[in-house]
Enzyme design. Structure first.
Site, PDB file in Angstrom:
ATOM      1  N   ASP A 191       0.732  -1.219   0.125  1.00 41.83           N
ATOM      2  CA  ASP A 191       0.003  -0.059  -0.027  1.00 41.83           C
ATOM      3  C   ASP A 191       0.993   1.172  -0.250  1.00 41.83           C
ATOM      4  O   ASP A 191       0.583   2.144   0.956  1.00 41.83           O
ATOM      5  CB  ASP A 191      -0.773   0.057   1.176  1.00 41.83           C
ATOM      6  CG  ASP A 191      -2.202   0.921   1.040  1.00 41.83           C
ATOM      7  OD1 ASP A 191      -2.305   1.428   0.125  1.00 41.83           O
ATOM      8  OD2 ASP A 191      -2.737   1.272   2.020  1.00 41.83           O
ATOM      9  N   LEU A 192       1.845   1.421  -0.908  1.00 41.63           N
ATOM     10  CA  LEU A 192       2.813   2.354  -0.844  1.00 41.63           C
ATOM     11  C   LEU A 192       2.487   3.648  -1.552  1.00 41.63           C
ATOM     12  O   LEU A 192       2.878   4.121  -2.552  1.00 41.63           O
ATOM     13  CB  LEU A 192       3.941   1.918  -1.460  1.00 41.63           C
ATOM     14  CG  LEU A 192       5.009   1.297  -0.619  1.00 41.63           C
ATOM     15  CD1 LEU A 192       6.351   0.896  -1.346  1.00 41.63           C
ATOM     16  CD2 LEU A 192       5.421   2.176   0.821  1.00 41.63           C
TER      17      LEU A 192
END
Length: 239
Positions: free
Chosen positions: A82-83
């Protein structure tokens, strides 16, 4: 919360020697199923630095983030899933360091899938669209297999056509079109595989927002070579 604490500890174990990457430290025994207690990490959201794309600081930040993600995938096989910019802080702009937050989503590939992912990127770098098609298809039935292989070959060829250097290729666009081909021919890929590809697309888009000349295909080559050397060394030692 316990899972995120585990992920944080795992990232610190595998990437603790990275001077320009940092993760918050979970504070045990205060972590429970409902509560995560971790160190506070000061910094500015990386989106603050997107107003001046192509600046030296922006280039450094883009490269740090890209290299970190590729190492997570191709070297450590443990990927932050989830960058997006809200989960990335910048510390110390003189010697830039990224703090990666919200590690509740992390993905590891099974050994076979990891080999497939490495082979997929190698085929893309080489411009071998037929190999890309075959790797994605595996042993699945496909009534339109020849058209599917032709479509994938045309996609990869078009993506690389007329480009003298691979850094001109937009990887996020290439994978988006690749998914379109898979959907058209009803070729299925595993959820974990999809999660990794989506993470790659997100970091590619973020990196280009900071440094328009950045490309993952160029950055991924050292990771692929590193793994190849490691496998060769293991083979020689094992022999």
């Amino acid at each position: 919360m316990e899972l995120e604490a585990y992920n944080l500890r795992r990232f610190q174990q595998i990437m603790g020697d990275y001077e320009n990457i940092k993760f918050p430290t979970p504070l045990f025994p205060y972590v429970t199923k409902r509560v995560l207690v971790e160190t506070f990490e000061p910094g500015s959201h990386i989106s603050r630095y997107m107003d001046n794309p192509g600046g030296q600081l922006q280039k450094n930040l883009a490269r740090i983030g890209t290299d970190a993600l590729l190492d997570m995938l191709f070297i450590h096989n443990f990927v932050h899933g989830d960058l997006h910019p809200g989960n990335i802080l910048v510390q110390d702009t003189h010697q830039p360091r990224l703090v990666l937050l919200d590690c509740g989503i992390a993905t590891s590939l099974m050994p076979f899938d990891l080999l497939q992912m490495r082979a997929l990127f190698t085929a893309i770098v080489k411009g071998d669209g037929v190999q890309v098609a075959d790797l994605m298809l595996g042993s699945q039935p496909c009534p339109t297999v020849e058209e599917y292989r032709r479509n994938m070959a045309e996609l990869v060829s078009r993506g690389l056509q007329g480009l003298t250097r691979i850094q001109n290729v937009k990887v996020s666009n290439l994978f988006s079109e690749l998914f379109d081909v898979l959907m058209k021919h009803k070729v299925r890929i595993e959820p974990n595989y999809t999660s990794v590809v989506m993470a790659i697309m997100v970091i590619d888009g973020l990196g280009r927002s900071l440094d328009p000349s950045l490309n993952l295909l160029e950055a991924v080559t050292p990771c692929l070579l590193h793994r190849a050397r490691t496998q060769l060394t293991d083979y020689i030692v094992g022999s």
